[in-house]
Write a protein that holds these residues in place. Structure first.
Motif, PDB file in Angstrom:
ATOM      1  N   ALA A 153     -34.165 -35.599 -22.197  1.00  0.00           N
ATOM      2  CA  ALA A 153     -34.011 -34.633 -21.097  1.00  0.00           C
ATOM      3  C   ALA A 153     -33.976 -35.430 -20.004  1.00  0.00           C
ATOM      4  CB  ALA A 153     -35.299 -33.687 -20.865  1.00  0.00           C
ATOM      5  N   ILE A 154     -34.588 -36.509 -19.768  1.00  0.00           N
ATOM      6  CA  ILE A 154     -34.681 -37.384 -18.465  1.00  0.00           C
ATOM      7  C   ILE A 154     -33.367 -38.337 -18.647  1.00  0.00           C
ATOM      8  CG2 ILE A 154     -35.583 -39.297 -17.488  1.00  0.00           C
ATOM      9  CD1 ILE A 154     -38.395 -37.985 -18.395  1.00  0.00           C
ATOM     10  N   VAL A 157     -29.866 -36.129 -20.418  1.00  0.00           N
ATOM     11  CA  VAL A 157     -29.402 -35.153 -19.596  1.00  0.00           C
ATOM     12  C   VAL A 157     -29.408 -35.479 -18.007  1.00  0.00           C
ATOM     13  CG1 VAL A 157     -29.264 -32.637 -19.332  1.00  0.00           C
ATOM     14  CG2 VAL A 157     -29.925 -33.510 -21.547  1.00  0.00           C
ATOM     15  N   SER A 158     -30.452 -35.462 -17.559  1.00  0.00           N
ATOM     16  CA  SER A 158     -30.565 -35.592 -15.940  1.00  0.00           C
ATOM     17  C   SER A 158     -29.687 -36.719 -15.396  1.00  0.00           C
ATOM     18  CB  SER A 158     -31.989 -35.694 -15.542  1.00  0.00           C
ATOM     19  OG  SER A 158     -32.851 -34.455 -15.926  1.00  0.00           O
ATOM     20  N   PHE A 159     -30.183 -37.940 -15.981  1.00  0.00           N
ATOM     21  CA  PHE A 159     -29.513 -39.241 -15.579  1.00  0.00           C
ATOM     22  C   PHE A 159     -28.266 -39.398 -16.354  1.00  0.00           C
ATOM     23  CE2 PHE A 159     -33.934 -39.450 -14.175  1.00  0.00           C
ATOM     24  CZ  PHE A 159     -33.796 -39.483 -12.753  1.00  0.00           C
ATOM     25  N   ASN A 160     -28.013 -39.059 -17.348  1.00  0.00           N
ATOM     26  CA  ASN A 160     -26.965 -39.283 -18.163  1.00  0.00           C
ATOM     27  C   ASN A 160     -26.620 -40.924 -18.237  1.00  0.00           C
ATOM     28  OD1 ASN A 160     -24.740 -39.032 -19.814  1.00  0.00           O
ATOM     29  ND2 ASN A 160     -23.330 -38.524 -18.119  1.00  0.00           N
TER      30      ASN A 160
END
Ligand SMILES: Nc1ncnc2c1ncn2[C@@H]1O[C@H](COP(=O)(O)OP(=O)(O)OP(=O)(O)O)[C@@H](O)[C@H]1O
Ligand code: SF4
Ligand SMILES: [Mg+2]
Lengths: 313, 339
Positions: A153-154, A157-160
């Motif tokens: 997720a971190i 997804v969030s920072f890719n």
């Protein structure tokens, strides 16, 4: 020493036979008839009987076991009833994939575990000890598939910045692209070995440090690093035993972590085999993993005996 | 033997004829979360080169702590050492870590009570002796091995070449203690600290080890501080005796005087109990009462609760050191100073 190695190898024979028997019996106890999975229910009874004879399923159980054992010993792990491919090929590639994350995870987890554990012991009671012990406890008690999802997720997804799925492009040689895919699963997998090993090493080093011989080493005027060498060599056998165990678990592949990262390793293979009721794949995988486990244990025993002569008896 | 020739000989002039060891008002206090333990409460003594002083006392009287304080071998964070210790003119309590490391195993060496637990179980005896001489004398592997071999010969270990490759668990108790002695002597110490080195051994082996130690001590002219709770052992080896009780020396003097005319009531009890203890099957309790709780030291004479001569004055303040002869000290209000 050679006598010790030989004896350990001989001990392995009955153990492995026992494992094979247990695996075989477990497969016998799987509810339902394999034939029902292999052919459609509306197929005529004659076809079912033919397949039964072809696979030797009409024979008494002990004959079936001996045949199966003979085939496995000659390297024939059977054919997957789902993909019709030789089990050996599937298993080999799955194991190889698992190794790609298991080995780095083991290296990372073991070194971190030993370092955190021994530092915590040497600074016993200080804030450093509390911090490192806290990390270790977190490592063992957080569910690692959950940690995996959080990491995905971190970072994915969030920072890719890192991929969260799959192994990347096929084959060697490894490029940055390959390595990027390793990072998150390796970190996730390394948490448990790091935690348990750090706990063990801390307790061990604390105990060894309070032993009389450490006072004696100091009374000889030995310098810090030399005393450390003595302490760590004494702590090594039990740490190695745990490392062997942990590496065995890693090779088994974590079903949950491999699922989270969509990693086609031995955990995924087991998972699929269970869902597909692919008995040949299931039994061969369990048997091979168990064999690897036993081999690792023998290696650990030998290493332990090399380090601590009191074990060589 | 070459080792004898190589002994660090310290002409008396170098120290101005002063004793090799001088301890003044040594105190050791352990502080833990739940208690403060006063293990040593003002110990003073001197020791000449080539002299053997035995510290004699019951379990828990602070003998080992005193000995360990001599090379600061106590957990530094929890321990407070007071007073003065000087060995060969060096102020032990003031040394920095590096100098302390040079001293330990070099000028001052230690033999422990349990030879099994005081060797590292996963290194060979040879390695453990060699690492010491390499540390202090900077010898090469080959020379260190040669020295280790000489040392095993000196302590009369049979087939020493093979024994070098032995692990501690492959030796008998007596053999291990011989190896421990060899290790302690490896860098020709001027002061040897021996903490009940024969207590863990069988009676016959015990005597052999004592004789070996005594012979080597005389050959090398070492000073020895020897801790024991066994009067018989003390008689065997010592020149002088210091009787310890509750962290204090209650009586010191030449061996003969202490044994023949003990002055302190505790010494008298201790000697009497050994005589009775020799009677088979009828082990009398040494001295009635139990040792002092070091976490709560009484203000006066620590022996008062067990002393048959105790009087009110005894519990007012700890009795001072009284020199009843130039060589004899007694800490008891009944003792009269020599004139
Ligand atoms: N590291 C330590 N921390 C706290 N207390 C200690 C420590 N070492 C020793 N003591 C305490 O100091 C006291 C004296 O112990 P010491 O070991 O000197 O006795 P001893 O005279 O050598 O007895 P023994 O004959 O049993 O060896 C004991 O009450 C012991 O519990
Ligand atoms: S000072 Fe008093 S209590 Fe202590 S030993 Fe002497 S007589 Fe006994
Ligand atoms: Mg002791």
């Amino acid at each position: 020493m050679w006598y010790f190695v030989l004896r350990r190898l001989l001990y392995a024979v009955p153990i492995l036979l026992g494992v094979s028997l247990v695996v075989f019996l477990l497969m016998q106890m799987v509810p339902g008839d394999i034939i029902d999975i292999m052919i459609p229910p509306e197929a005529p009874k004659e076809v079912a009987d033919m397949i039964r004879i072809q696979f030797g399923l009409d024979q008494p159980v002990h004959i079936q076991y001996l045949r199966w054992l003979k085939a496995i010993l000659s390297g024939d792990l059977g054919i997957s009833i789902f993909t019709n491919q030789p089990v050996a090929d599937e298993l080999f590639s799955a194991l190889l994939n698992t190794l790609k994350i298991a080995i780095p995870a083991a290296i990372l987890g073991f070194t971190m575990g030993v370092m955190l554990g021994s530092l915590a012991a040497f600074y016993g009671g200080s804030w450093l000890d509390k911090l490192f012990s806290g990390i270790a406890i977190a490592g063992v008690s957080l569910p690692h598939y959950w940690v995996g999802m959080v990491l995905v997720a971190i970072f994915a997804v969030s920072f890719n910045v890192l991929p969260g799925q799959g192994m990347g492009p096929d084959g060697f040689p490894w490029t940055w692209e390959h390595i990027k895919h390793l990072i998150l699963p390796v970190i996730t997998l390394s948490l448990i070995p790091m935690g348990v090993i750090s706990r063990l090493v801390r307790a061990n080093v604390l105990e060894i440090r309070s032993m009389e011989f450490v006072s004696a080493l100091q009374a000889k005027g030995l310098k810090g690093p030399r005393v450390l060498l003595h302490i760590m060599k004494n702590a090594a056998p039990s740490a190695l035993a745990l490392m062997g165990l942990q590496f065995g678990y890693l090779l088994g592949g974590s079903i949950l972590v491999e699922t989270v990262f969509n990693w086609p390793g031995s955990g995924s293979l087991l998972n699929l085999a269970i869902f597909r009721r692919d008995i040949p794949v299931l039994s061969a995988t369990i048997l091979v993993l168990a064999t690897i486990f036993v081999i690792i244990n023998i290696l650990v025993d030998v290493l332990q005996a090399l380090i601590d002569p009191r074990i060589r008896r | 033997m070459s080792l004898t020739a190589a002994t660090r000989d310290q002409p008396a002039a170098a120290t101005g004829g002063a004793p090799l060891v001088r301890v003044e008002d040594l105190t050791v206090r352990f502080t833990s979360r739940d208690a403060v333990i006063d293990a040593v409460n003002g110990v003073s003594f001197t020791l000449d080169a080539g002299e053997v002083l035995c510290i004699l006392g019951e379990s828990g009287s602070g003998k080992s702590v005193t000995l360990r304080a001599m090379m600061r071998l106590l957990p530094p964070r929890r321990t407070k050492i007071g007073g003065k210790i000087s060995v060969g003119g060096k102020d032990i309590l003031g040394l920095d870590e590096g100098a302390l490391g040079d001293l330990r195993g070099g000028e001052v060496a230690m033999i422990f009570q349990e030879p099994m637990t005081s060797f590292d179980p996963v290194f060979t005896i040879g390695t453990q002796i060699m690492e010491t001489v390499k540390r202090h004398d900077g010898l090469s592997d080959a020379d260190a091995r040669k020295r280790a071999l000489e040392l095993l010969e000196m302590v009369q270990i049979p087939s020493p070449v093979r024994r070098l490759e032995n692990y501690p668990h492959e030796m008998s108790g007596g053999m291990r203690q011989r190896a421990m002695i060899a290790l302690a002597l490896s860098c020709r110490p001027r002061l040897l600290l021996a903490d009940e080195p024969t207590t863990a051994l069988d009676a016959t082996v015990q005597i052999q080890i004592l004789q070996l130690l005594h012979r080597i001590q005389r050959e090398l002219g070492m000073a020895v501080l020897f801790v024991t709770h066994d009067v018989g052992v003390a008689v065997e080896i010592s020149d002088r005796i210091a009787v310890m009780y509750a962290g204090r020396f209650v009586e010191t003097g030449p061996l003969r005087d202490i044994v023949h005319t003990p002055q302190h009531p505790y010494t008298q009890g201790l000697l009497a109990s050994t005589v009775h203890g020799g009677m088979r099957g009828k082990r009398l309790e040494a001295i009635p009462g139990s040792p002092v709780n070091l976490a709560a030291m009484p203000p006066g004479c620590a022996f008062a609760p067990r002393c048959r001569y105790a009087e009110p004055a005894c519990t007012a303040a700890p009795p001072a050191e009284t020199w009843i002869e130039p060589t004899r000290m007694v800490r008891c209000i009944r003792a009269a100073p020599h004139t």
